[in-house]
Design a protein around this motif. Structure first.
Motif, PDB file in Angstrom:
ATOM      1  N   SER A 192     139.808  27.946  22.271  1.00  0.00           N
ATOM      2  CA  SER A 192     140.426  28.579  21.097  1.00  0.00           C
ATOM      3  C   SER A 192     139.418  28.784  19.980  1.00  0.00           C
ATOM      4  CB  SER A 192     141.593  27.727  20.597  1.00  0.00           C
ATOM      5  OG  SER A 192     141.128  26.493  20.054  1.00  0.00           O
ATOM      6  N   ILE A 193     138.355  27.969  19.955  1.00  0.00           N
ATOM      7  CA  ILE A 193     137.306  28.123  18.940  1.00  0.00           C
ATOM      8  C   ILE A 193     136.214  29.066  19.426  1.00  0.00           C
ATOM      9  CG2 ILE A 193     135.522  26.892  17.653  1.00  0.00           C
ATOM     10  CD1 ILE A 193     137.324  24.443  17.668  1.00  0.00           C
ATOM     11  N   VAL A 194     135.827  28.919  20.680  1.00  0.00           N
ATOM     12  CA  VAL A 194     134.705  29.697  21.213  1.00  0.00           C
ATOM     13  C   VAL A 194     135.068  31.171  21.372  1.00  0.00           C
ATOM     14  CG1 VAL A 194     133.223  30.008  23.237  1.00  0.00           C
ATOM     15  CG2 VAL A 194     133.664  27.709  22.356  1.00  0.00           C
ATOM     16  N   LYS A 195     136.319  31.451  21.743  1.00  0.00           N
ATOM     17  CA  LYS A 195     136.719  32.840  21.966  1.00  0.00           C
ATOM     18  C   LYS A 195     136.533  33.698  20.714  1.00  0.00           C
ATOM     19  CE  LYS A 195     140.478  35.699  23.772  1.00  0.00           C
ATOM     20  NZ  LYS A 195     141.851  35.703  24.332  1.00  0.00           N
ATOM     21  N   PRO A 196     137.071  33.271  19.543  1.00  0.00           N
ATOM     22  CA  PRO A 196     136.806  34.087  18.347  1.00  0.00           C
ATOM     23  C   PRO A 196     135.343  34.117  17.947  1.00  0.00           C
ATOM     24  CG  PRO A 196     137.991  32.069  17.785  1.00  0.00           C
ATOM     25  CD  PRO A 196     138.013  32.184  19.261  1.00  0.00           C
ATOM     26  N   ILE A 197     134.610  33.013  18.193  1.00  0.00           N
ATOM     27  CA  ILE A 197     133.183  33.004  17.877  1.00  0.00           C
ATOM     28  C   ILE A 197     132.449  34.034  18.734  1.00  0.00           C
ATOM     29  CG2 ILE A 197     131.068  31.640  18.062  1.00  0.00           C
ATOM     30  CD1 ILE A 197     132.607  29.235  17.123  1.00  0.00           C
ATOM     31  N   ASN A 198     132.801  34.097  20.014  1.00  0.00           N
ATOM     32  CA  ASN A 198     132.180  35.094  20.892  1.00  0.00           C
ATOM     33  C   ASN A 198     132.525  36.506  20.440  1.00  0.00           C
ATOM     34  OD1 ASN A 198     130.943  33.205  22.536  1.00  0.00           O
ATOM     35  ND2 ASN A 198     132.678  33.062  23.940  1.00  0.00           N
ATOM     36  N   ASN A 199     133.769  36.688  19.973  1.00  0.00           N
ATOM     37  CA  ASN A 199     134.168  37.995  19.466  1.00  0.00           C
ATOM     38  C   ASN A 199     133.360  38.372  18.235  1.00  0.00           C
ATOM     39  OD1 ASN A 199     135.591  40.365  18.993  1.00  0.00           O
ATOM     40  ND2 ASN A 199     137.266  39.329  17.931  1.00  0.00           N
ATOM     41  N   ILE A 200     133.215  37.407  17.306  1.00  0.00           N
ATOM     42  CA  ILE A 200     132.434  37.652  16.092  1.00  0.00           C
ATOM     43  C   ILE A 200     130.972  37.909  16.440  1.00  0.00           C
ATOM     44  CG2 ILE A 200     131.610  36.569  13.965  1.00  0.00           C
ATOM     45  CD1 ILE A 200     134.290  35.107  13.808  1.00  0.00           C
ATOM     46  N   ARG A 201     130.462  37.143  17.408  1.00  0.00           N
ATOM     47  CA  ARG A 201     129.069  37.333  17.818  1.00  0.00           C
ATOM     48  C   ARG A 201     128.854  38.718  18.427  1.00  0.00           C
ATOM     49  NH1 ARG A 201     126.836  33.508  22.490  1.00  0.00           N
ATOM     50  NH2 ARG A 201     128.380  34.762  23.600  1.00  0.00           N
ATOM     51  N   ALA A 202     129.813  39.178  19.232  1.00  0.00           N
ATOM     52  CA  ALA A 202     129.674  40.495  19.850  1.00  0.00           C
ATOM     53  C   ALA A 202     129.680  41.596  18.793  1.00  0.00           C
ATOM     54  CB  ALA A 202     130.811  40.714  20.857  1.00  0.00           C
ATOM     55  N   VAL A 203     130.569  41.448  17.805  1.00  0.00           N
ATOM     56  CA  VAL A 203     130.633  42.452  16.737  1.00  0.00           C
ATOM     57  C   VAL A 203     129.347  42.437  15.914  1.00  0.00           C
ATOM     58  CG1 VAL A 203     131.834  43.102  14.615  1.00  0.00           C
ATOM     59  CG2 VAL A 203     133.152  42.430  16.631  1.00  0.00           C
ATOM     60  N   SER A 204     128.858  41.227  15.586  1.00  0.00           N
ATOM     61  CA  SER A 204     127.628  41.135  14.794  1.00  0.00           C
ATOM     62  C   SER A 204     126.435  41.712  15.555  1.00  0.00           C
ATOM     63  CB  SER A 204     127.353  39.670  14.415  1.00  0.00           C
ATOM     64  OG  SER A 204     127.158  38.875  15.573  1.00  0.00           O
ATOM     65  N   ALA A 205     126.440  41.565  16.890  1.00  0.00           N
ATOM     66  CA  ALA A 205     125.356  42.146  17.685  1.00  0.00           C
ATOM     67  C   ALA A 205     125.377  43.674  17.590  1.00  0.00           C
ATOM     68  CB  ALA A 205     125.472  41.701  19.137  1.00  0.00           C
ATOM     69  N   MET A 207     126.565  45.327  15.032  1.00  0.00           N
ATOM     70  CA  MET A 207     126.108  45.647  13.676  1.00  0.00           C
ATOM     71  C   MET A 207     124.598  45.574  13.581  1.00  0.00           C
ATOM     72  SD  MET A 207     128.910  43.729  11.261  1.00  0.00           S
ATOM     73  CE  MET A 207     130.639  44.215  11.263  1.00  0.00           C
ATOM     74  N   ALA A 208     124.010  44.597  14.289  1.00  0.00           N
ATOM     75  CA  ALA A 208     122.552  44.463  14.268  1.00  0.00           C
ATOM     76  C   ALA A 208     121.875  45.692  14.876  1.00  0.00           C
ATOM     77  CB  ALA A 208     122.133  43.199  15.029  1.00  0.00           C
ATOM     78  N   ARG A 209     122.596  46.400  15.771  1.00  0.00           N
ATOM     79  CA  ARG A 209     122.046  47.619  16.381  1.00  0.00           C
ATOM     80  C   ARG A 209     122.365  48.861  15.549  1.00  0.00           C
ATOM     81  NH1 ARG A 209     123.675  44.835  21.211  1.00  0.00           N
ATOM     82  NH2 ARG A 209     125.680  45.923  21.198  1.00  0.00           N
ATOM     83  N   GLY A 210     122.966  48.645  14.367  1.00  0.00           N
ATOM     84  CA  GLY A 210     123.194  49.758  13.454  1.00  0.00           C
ATOM     85  C   GLY A 210     124.584  50.343  13.477  1.00  0.00           C
ATOM     86  N   ARG A 211     125.511  49.735  14.237  1.00  0.00           N
ATOM     87  CA  ARG A 211     126.887  50.241  14.280  1.00  0.00           C
ATOM     88  C   ARG A 211     127.729  49.504  13.244  1.00  0.00           C
ATOM     89  NH1 ARG A 211     130.045  50.802  19.625  1.00  0.00           N
ATOM     90  NH2 ARG A 211     131.415  51.647  17.999  1.00  0.00           N
ATOM     91  N   PHE A 212     127.775  50.050  12.051  1.00  0.00           N
ATOM     92  CA  PHE A 212     128.511  49.401  10.964  1.00  0.00           C
ATOM     93  C   PHE A 212     129.951  49.884  10.861  1.00  0.00           C
ATOM     94  CE2 PHE A 212     124.009  49.363   9.614  1.00  0.00           C
ATOM     95  CZ  PHE A 212     123.829  47.989   9.605  1.00  0.00           C
ATOM     96  N   ASP A 213     130.388  50.696  11.830  1.00  0.00           N
ATOM     97  CA  ASP A 213     131.782  51.131  11.840  1.00  0.00           C
ATOM     98  C   ASP A 213     132.679  50.146  12.579  1.00  0.00           C
ATOM     99  OD1 ASP A 213     130.357  51.786  14.184  1.00  0.00           O
ATOM    100  OD2 ASP A 213     131.873  53.257  14.760  1.00  0.00           O
ATOM    101  N   VAL A 214     132.077  49.196  13.331  1.00  0.00           N
ATOM    102  CA  VAL A 214     132.880  48.220  14.065  1.00  0.00           C
ATOM    103  C   VAL A 214     133.336  47.125  13.107  1.00  0.00           C
ATOM    104  CG1 VAL A 214     131.749  48.676  16.258  1.00  0.00           C
ATOM    105  CG2 VAL A 214     130.826  46.916  14.756  1.00  0.00           C
ATOM    106  N   ARG A 215     134.460  46.474  13.442  1.00  0.00           N
ATOM    107  CA  ARG A 215     135.010  45.403  12.625  1.00  0.00           C
ATOM    108  C   ARG A 215     135.509  44.277  13.524  1.00  0.00           C
ATOM    109  NH1 ARG A 215     132.716  48.054   9.621  1.00  0.00           N
ATOM    110  NH2 ARG A 215     133.358  48.944   7.596  1.00  0.00           N
ATOM    111  N   VAL A 216     135.506  43.071  12.989  1.00  0.00           N
ATOM    112  CA  VAL A 216     136.080  41.924  13.699  1.00  0.00           C
ATOM    113  C   VAL A 216     137.588  42.027  13.602  1.00  0.00           C
ATOM    114  CG1 VAL A 216     136.230  39.423  13.835  1.00  0.00           C
ATOM    115  CG2 VAL A 216     134.085  40.493  13.144  1.00  0.00           C
ATOM    116  N   LYS A 217     138.247  42.135  14.740  1.00  0.00           N
ATOM    117  CA  LYS A 217     139.704  42.276  14.764  1.00  0.00           C
ATOM    118  C   LYS A 217     140.353  40.938  15.112  1.00  0.00           C
ATOM    119  CE  LYS A 217     139.437  47.135  16.175  1.00  0.00           C
ATOM    120  NZ  LYS A 217     139.816  48.139  17.191  1.00  0.00           N
ATOM    121  N   GLY A 218     141.547  40.756  14.606  1.00  0.00           N
ATOM    122  CA  GLY A 218     142.270  39.510  14.868  1.00  0.00           C
ATOM    123  C   GLY A 218     142.396  38.667  13.611  1.00  0.00           C
TER     124      GLY A 218
END
Length: 472
Positions: A192-205, A207-218
């Motif tokens: 329950s903790i790792v799943k949202p962290i992985n989601n946040i990490r995927a979104v931040s990755a 963003m690091a590649r320049g896609r600032f239109d994505v958002r953390v959902k949930g």
């Protein structure tokens, strides 16, 4: 199996904490159970042995005979079920026992010596002849006030130890079940903790590649929710910052192109010749004016760059704010006259208002504020410069009756590159630079505005202390 990462650490930490806690609880529980059983047996035998001591305490009866019948009587009267009873002399030799097996070796356990000192002795250990775990309790027999004999009860502890072993195995089984439940629970918690962290990490990755239109959902709770909100806000601010920079590039390109076009056009025109002195003078004035405009734009950007890199150097001295404001009015008088704007200085003090600061930079601040007031004021309006002191502060207010600023724009008007009206010209850096210059002077700058009514800019600067005033 949980892969390496924070999930495994959570499971491992939970498991270790519960395991250590459970181990300590079971050790304390088993120790308490063992103590309870052993003490119960000892108390039962000790109470019975005390009757022997009480019965023969200081006995001086003449009919007491120290013969076989006497010892047989002791055995028959004071025997306990499932317990061997021995009568010993002071040296530990067995005189009589109710057991079919009688050892020839004298008793040398600690309970004998304790009994000879008028105490009820206790000893737990292995019987030398059989190797069986036993408990022995000894009590003295007094005749004529002297400890002449000792009765010794011996009971096997094997049945009790067998029960304790069963309890230990049962406790271990319960512990294993509890650990299994905790393991499953901790795995669920970790997921329950790792799943949202992985989601946040995927979104931040992304963003690091320049896609600032994505958002953390949930909807996440607590710190994870704050982290997700912060990341989304960061992306939003980056998008807004990029848009502001794009607008700035567009605006500054236009600002630079206009004077350059004028300079280039008049330069080519004058080069071609054939103009009278008056026309040549006008052309040169336009070139000089546009050149000054270019220099102002470049200096503004250089000032902002220095402020951003903390390279702005102030020449601190005693500054008379009234003189700064009067000079500011003179510098913008011609520009204000073109729009028939009246500029007035409202002085609420009786003496000079001295502040520590860099006079040139403070003049730059007020020039920018008054210039903005003129730019966004209508014709035949007014601008008041109000100066007063309050406690340890000098307060200057630039008040205009111009078009005002909406509440939405007022929150962002001091942001770098932001322009309320892109058609008004400028870089959008003026208020940002003014704000930072005031802060470098340990002051504060606030803005109040109402759309269609006007704007008030409040600048607070610390007054020069009395010692510096005297030095000045």
């Amino acid at each position: 199996m949980i892969s390496k990462g924070i999930g495994r650490q959570i499971v491992l930490h939970y498991f270790i904490v519960v395991f250590v806690t459970l181990l300590l609880v079971e050790i304390i529980f088993l120790f308490a159970i063992r103590t309870y059983y052993y003490d119960s047996i000892y108390n039962h035998i000790a109470n019975h042995a005390a009757l022997v001591t009480d019965n023969f305490q200081n006995s001086d009866k003449s009919e007491v005979q120290e013969d076989k019948a006497f010892f047989t009587n002791i055995i028959s009267v004071f025997s306990l079920a499932n317990t061997e009873l021995q009568v010993l002399d002071r040296h530990g030799n067995i005189i009589m026992t109710n057991s079919s097996f009688q050892s020839d070796r004298p008793v040398q356990t600690s309970d004998l010596s304790q009994a000879l000192t008028n105490n009820i002795g206790k000893w737990i250990g292995r019987e030398p002849d059989t190797g069986e775990m036993v408990m022995s309790v000894s009590s003295p027999i007094q005749l004529l006030g002297e400890n002449k004999y000792v009765i010794r009860y011996i009971t096997s502890m094997e049945p009790i130890n067998s029960k304790l072993l069963n309890i230990t195995l049962l406790a271990a089984l319960v512990g294993v079940v509890i650990l299994a439940v905790v393991l499953l629970f901790s795995m669920g918690l970790a997921n329950s903790i790792v799943k949202p962290i992985n989601n946040i990490r995927a979104v931040s990755a992304q963003m690091a590649r320049g896609r600032f239109d994505v958002r953390v959902k949930g909807e996440y709770k607590y710190e994870l929710g704050e982290l997700a909100s912060t990341l989304n806000y960061m992306a939003q601010e980056i998008v807004r910052g990029n848009q502001i920079k794009d607008d700035f590039i567009s605006s500054i390109s236009h600002e630079l192109r206009t004077p350059l076009t004028g300079i280039k056009g008049w330069s080519e025109t004058l080069t071609s010749g054939g103009f009278d002195p008056e026309e040549t003078k006008i052309g040169m004035q336009i070139i000089a004016k546009e050149t000054d405009r270019l220099i102002g734009l470049v200096e503004e950007m250089l000032d902002f760059s220095k402020l951003q890199q903390n390279e702005m150097k102030l020449v601190i001295a005693s500054v008379n704010l009234k003189e700064i404001l009067q000079e500011t009015m003179l510098n913008v008088w011609a520009k204000a006259e073109q729009k028939r704007i009246q500029i007035k200085l409202d002085d609420h003090t009786e003496s000079a208002v001295m502040v520590p600061g860099d006079g040139n930079r403070l003049k730059q601040v007020f020039l920018n504020l008054v210039d903005n007031a003129i730019k966004f004021s209508t014709e035949d309006s007014w601008i008041h410069l109000d100066i007063r002191t309050q406690d340890e502060w000098a307060i200057v207010e630039v008040i205009d009756s111009g078009i005002g600023i909406s509440e939405e724009h007022l929150r962002r008007v001091k942001d770098r590159f932001f322009q309320v009206n892109h058609q008004g010209g400028g870089t959008g850096l003026g208020l940002a630079i003014s704000q930072q210059l005031v802060e470098l002077h340990n002051g504060e700058m606030e803005m109040r505005s109402e759309l269609g009514v006007g704007t008030t800019v409040n600048v607070r600067l610390p007054l020069l202390d009395e010692l510096n005033k005297n030095d000045a």
